[in-house]
Design an enzyme around this catalytic site. Structure first.
Site, PDB file in Angstrom:
ATOM      1  N   HIS A   1      -5.724   1.912   5.788  1.00  0.00           N
ATOM      2  CA  HIS A   1      -6.832   1.603   4.879  1.00  0.00           C
ATOM      3  C   HIS A   1      -6.961   2.701   3.833  1.00  0.00           C
ATOM      4  CE1 HIS A   1     -10.919   0.885   3.427  1.00  0.00           C
ATOM      5  NE2 HIS A   1     -10.766  -0.344   3.875  1.00  0.00           N
TER       6      HIS A   1
ATOM      7  N   GLU B   1      -5.710  -4.454  -0.745  1.00  0.00           N
ATOM      8  CA  GLU B   1      -7.039  -4.030  -1.177  1.00  0.00           C
ATOM      9  C   GLU B   1      -6.928  -3.101  -2.383  1.00  0.00           C
ATOM     10  OE1 GLU B   1     -10.140  -3.952   2.348  1.00  0.00           O
ATOM     11  OE2 GLU B   1      -8.765  -2.281   2.494  1.00  0.00           O
TER      12      GLU B   1
END
Length: 235
Positions: free
Chosen positions: A88, A157
């Site tokens: 992430h 993302e």
């Protein structure tokens, strides 16, 4: 369609247990068959059996050991956790994890048969440098990763869109997902300011196999609505 919630460093243990129970109840009551993942804060992991798949936001690539501030497989095994989020952007850009470190985690948890949600994405300055440079940047995040791993899910993302309320245009999302699909046949999720007001549209875009939701998933009611959107697309 896969719908995933990254709760980050939010909610208490008591609130997380209530949250997961609420989502589980909704899935059962509405006969939702979509794959639903929830990644609570590490201290809030708990044994859960049901439709909701509970995963870890992070773990050290070791069974156990002298790794202060980390958890390993032994701690995940206690709660039957077999799903992990790796790469992430907040781990990359705030914590400072390198690609080599992420590859070590990937290999370790792949060898244990974990479902891995592996995140890729670009910061604003890279995006503004043009599409080609952006894709070169993202491609480097695939280095050392087994893109054919059967339990792999990839989440794209854009870093500049996380928690800002900004999102790429639908055309941009489709174009990027089209390119990323060339790098792996794994399901490809979109994340980055996904919320209840735009989730339905994002889920309909070509190349989008689901969504990874951050702050907008903190409200169980909103997250459940997104699960319902995903289910509707399968009918």
């Amino acid at each position: 369609m896969i719908v995933a919630a990254n709760l980050k460093t939010n909610l208490t243990r008591e609130k997380t247990i209530k949250y997961i129970k609420e989502v589980e109840s909704f899935l059962n009551k509405n006969s939702i068959s979509q794959e639903v993942l929830v990644f609570p804060a590490i201290s809030n992991l708990n044994l859960h059996v049901g439709k909701v798949i509970v995963g870890a936001q992070n773990a050290y690539p070791a069974i156990n050991g002298a790794f202060t501030g980390e958890i390993g497989y032994e701690q995940l095994e206690e709660f039957a956790i077999k799903t992990i989020l790796i790469g992430h952007s907040e781990r990359r850009h705030i914590i400072g994890e390198t690609q080599d470190e992420l590859v070590q985690k990937f290999i370790f948890y792949k060898n244990l048969g974990f479902k891995i949600v592996y995140c890729v994405g670009e910061p604003l300055e890279i995006r503004e440098a043009g599409f080609e440079k952006m894709m070169d940047y993202i491609s480097k995040q695939y280095e050392g990763i087994d893109t054919s791993y059967e339990n792999l899910i990839i989440a794209y993302e854009p870093v500049w869109a996380i928690g800002t309320g900004l999102t790429p245009t639908s055309e941009d999302i489709v174009a990027i997902h089209k390119e990323l699909k060339k790098r792996s046949t794994a399901p490809l999720l979109y994340g980055g300011s996904v919320k209840v007001t735009n989730a339905a549209e994002v889920l309909t875009l070509d190349g989008v196999d689901g969504i990874l939701v951050g702050s907008a998933a903190l409200y169980a009611e909103h997250f459940c609505t997104m699960c319902e959107y995903a289910q509707a697309l399968e009918k």
